[in-house]
Design a protein around this motif. Structure first.
Motif, mmCIF file in Angstrom:
data_model
loop_
_atom_site.group_PDB
_atom_site.id
_atom_site.type_symbol
_atom_site.label_atom_id
_atom_site.label_comp_id
_atom_site.label_asym_id
_atom_site.label_seq_id
_atom_site.Cartn_x
_atom_site.Cartn_y
_atom_site.Cartn_z
ATOM 1 N N LEU A 14 -4.002 0.342 8.205
ATOM 2 C CA LEU A 14 -5.221 0.475 7.407
ATOM 3 C C LEU A 14 -6.454 -0.072 8.123
ATOM 4 C CD1 LEU A 14 -3.943 -0.335 3.790
ATOM 5 C CD2 LEU A 14 -4.382 1.903 4.839
ATOM 6 N N THR A 62 -4.489 8.385 -5.291
ATOM 7 C CA THR A 62 -4.478 7.142 -4.519
ATOM 8 C C THR A 62 -3.295 6.258 -4.868
ATOM 9 O OG1 THR A 62 -6.893 7.162 -4.430
ATOM 10 C CG2 THR A 62 -5.801 5.096 -3.862
ATOM 11 N N HIS A 63 -3.131 5.940 -6.136
ATOM 12 C CA HIS A 63 -2.185 4.885 -6.514
ATOM 13 C C HIS A 63 -0.848 5.381 -7.049
ATOM 14 C CE1 HIS A 63 -5.226 1.895 -5.754
ATOM 15 N NE2 HIS A 63 -6.076 2.533 -6.540
ATOM 16 N N ALA A 67 -8.779 9.478 -1.412
ATOM 17 C CA ALA A 67 -7.538 8.699 -1.506
ATOM 18 C C ALA A 67 -7.280 7.786 -0.314
ATOM 19 C CB ALA A 67 -6.356 9.647 -1.712
ATOM 20 N N VAL A 68 -7.375 8.314 0.902
ATOM 21 C CA VAL A 68 -7.047 7.492 2.075
ATOM 22 C C VAL A 68 -7.987 6.293 2.165
ATOM 23 C CG1 VAL A 68 -6.832 7.443 4.580
ATOM 24 C CG2 VAL A 68 -6.105 9.471 3.314
ATOM 25 N N HIS A 101 -9.613 4.897 -0.155
ATOM 26 C CA HIS A 101 -9.477 3.977 -1.282
ATOM 27 C C HIS A 101 -8.343 2.980 -1.060
ATOM 28 C CE1 HIS A 101 -10.868 2.829 -5.222
ATOM 29 N NE2 HIS A 101 -9.623 2.736 -5.640
ATOM 30 N N HIS A 102 -7.326 3.390 -0.312
ATOM 31 C CA HIS A 102 -6.284 2.432 0.081
ATOM 32 C C HIS A 102 -6.893 1.319 0.926
ATOM 33 C CE1 HIS A 102 -2.573 4.279 -1.374
ATOM 34 N NE2 HIS A 102 -3.057 5.466 -1.011
ATOM 35 N N HIS A 125 -8.938 -1.193 -1.205
ATOM 36 C CA HIS A 125 -8.150 -2.224 -1.885
ATOM 37 C C HIS A 125 -7.625 -3.266 -0.900
ATOM 38 C CE1 HIS A 125 -7.720 -1.192 -6.188
ATOM 39 N NE2 HIS A 125 -8.117 0.001 -5.770
ATOM 40 N N ALA A 126 -7.301 -2.847 0.283
ATOM 41 C CA ALA A 126 -6.783 -3.797 1.270
ATOM 42 C C ALA A 126 -7.875 -4.718 1.802
ATOM 43 C CB ALA A 126 -6.132 -3.040 2.427
ATOM 44 N N CYS A 134 -0.494 8.772 7.590
ATOM 45 C CA CYS A 134 -1.607 9.290 6.801
ATOM 46 C C CYS A 134 -1.120 10.422 5.889
ATOM 47 C CB CYS A 134 -2.692 9.802 7.744
ATOM 48 S SG CYS A 134 -4.360 9.565 7.134
ATOM 49 N N LEU A 192 0.680 9.206 2.855
ATOM 50 C CA LEU A 192 -0.165 8.727 1.762
ATOM 51 C C LEU A 192 -0.556 9.844 0.812
ATOM 52 C CD1 LEU A 192 -2.668 6.324 3.612
ATOM 53 C CD2 LEU A 192 -0.733 5.667 2.175
ATOM 54 N N LYS A 217 -1.780 -0.081 -9.516
ATOM 55 C CA LYS A 217 -0.790 0.959 -9.749
ATOM 56 C C LYS A 217 -0.497 1.190 -11.229
ATOM 57 C CE LYS A 217 1.573 0.739 -5.281
ATOM 58 N NZ LYS A 217 1.149 2.108 -4.939
#
Length: 363
Positions: free
Chosen positions: A4, A100-101, A129-130, A132-133, A136-137, A177, A180, A293
């Protein structure tokens, strides 16, 4: 570095400086990056970024027609409802909680396709989506693609400047990728095709999908209310497409700590629960960062969650097979624990007040 850390294409001004602090680019740098990445003549790998804003520009004529020809009380109310509630809720249902989740699972591909196309198709799943991971990280730290501390434009232009995937992924990284996105049903490029186009999504499939989606909905709106309704709702979709780009700046306190005790329980980042996004789109953002999630983020009684109502209804009729609901966990770990802590503190504060009063009464 982790996957990420490198999955997104870094901007020319970088994520952080030599001291590890967030780079806060000037408006000139941000717009320079923006227009450079929209230039498909310079590099065809910019096609997906270009498409993101081409769809917005394609909706501008509808907005102008609505504004100067078709606006009435009825069409204004319809546009407001479609933009704020329908488009907003769908974004939470599809892009956020599913793509995403993976907070819930569909019974079959039909219901996934049905939900995917409930509204006008505007934001490519890959762009949302990608990145957004990564959000969060790295929330509110360098590398967060829409870090509110970078300023309004840093967030508003993020879909082009910060959210596209890297154009230099190794085959192994590209496979991660793809992993995901595999549950979303989006048709993805092979690694060789990715090296040509710089994206997960296939250009032809993506463009044809948008054309078919828009054609279906224009026809449906026309049958429901003629040209005035069709134009008004397409204009509303364009209004949403611009407005949604402001959300993360607002949802993370505009770069300041605006969290409130007893409302925003997540203390790991600056996300806050906002009433308006919560009511119209089911986006209680601080709750979501606690339990990303969870198919529900409106945990408290007043926290209306239209996205959750749709998911729950789909589960009731069998269209959704399973879902995650963290409401009970939220109350156990945060609300009840907070109340117990508060009760333990209050008696200690009251003792110095009560004792002198009793002493006076004895005298």
């Amino acid at each position: 570095m982790s996957f990420l850390d490198t999955v997104l294409q870094p901007p020319s001004y970088g994520w952080q400086d030599a001291n590890g602090l967030l780079v806060k680019p000037s408006p000139k740098q941000l717009f320079g990056e923006f227009f450079s990445r929209l230039n498909v003549f310079k590099d065809k790998k910019n096609w997906l970024s270009f498409l993101c804003w081409f769809t917005v520009l394609a909706l501008v004529p509808f907005f102008l027609l609505f504004l100067f020809k078709y606006m009435s009380v009825k069409t204004l109310l319809a546009a407001f409802f479609y933009s704020m509630i329908v488009m907003g809720t769908h974004g939470t249902i599809w892009h956020h909680r599913y793509c995403t989740h993976n907070a819930y699972q569909f019974r079959n591909k039909f219901w996934r396709f049905f939900t995917q196309n409930l509204t006008l198709k505007i934001i490519p799943e890959e762009i949302y989506a990608v990145s957004h991971h990564v959000h969060h990280a790295k929330s509110d730290t360098p590398g967060d693609p829409y870090n509110a501390q970078g300023g309004f434009l840093y967030c508003f232009l993020a879909d082009v400047n910060h959210q596209p995937i890297s154009k230099n992924l190794s085959e192994k990284e590209y496979a991660k990728c793809v992993n995901l996105m595999k549950h979303t049903g989006v048709s993805v490029n092979t690694y060789e095709q990715y090296q040509k186009w710089g994206s997960l999504a296939k250009p032809l499939n993506t463009v044809v999908g948008i054309i078919l989606n828009w054609s279906f909905w224009f026809g449906a709106f026309y049958l429901m209310g003629g040209i005035p309704l069709a134009v008004s709702l397409f204009a509303a979709a364009g209004f949403w497409a611009v407005g949604v780009r402001t959300f993360n700046y607002e949802g993370h306190g505009k770069g300041e700590d605006k969290r409130r005790e007893g409302i925003d329980y997540n203390q790991d980042d600056m996300s806050i629960n906002q009433v308006w996004p919560g009511i119209v789109a089911g986006e209680w953002h601080n709750n979501h960062h606690l339990y990303p999630k969870s198919a529900r983020s409106g945990f408290k009684p007043y926290q209306v969650d239209s996205a959750w109502y749709y998911i729950k209804f789909m589960h009731t009729i069998g269209a959704v097979s399973t879902y995650n609901d963290c409401k009970a966990q939220f109350y156990k770990e945060y609300v009840n624990a907070h109340e117990q802590e508060h009760k333990a503190i209050v008696p200690e504060l009251l003792v110095p007040v009560i004792v002198p009063v009793l002493a006076v009464e004895e005298v």
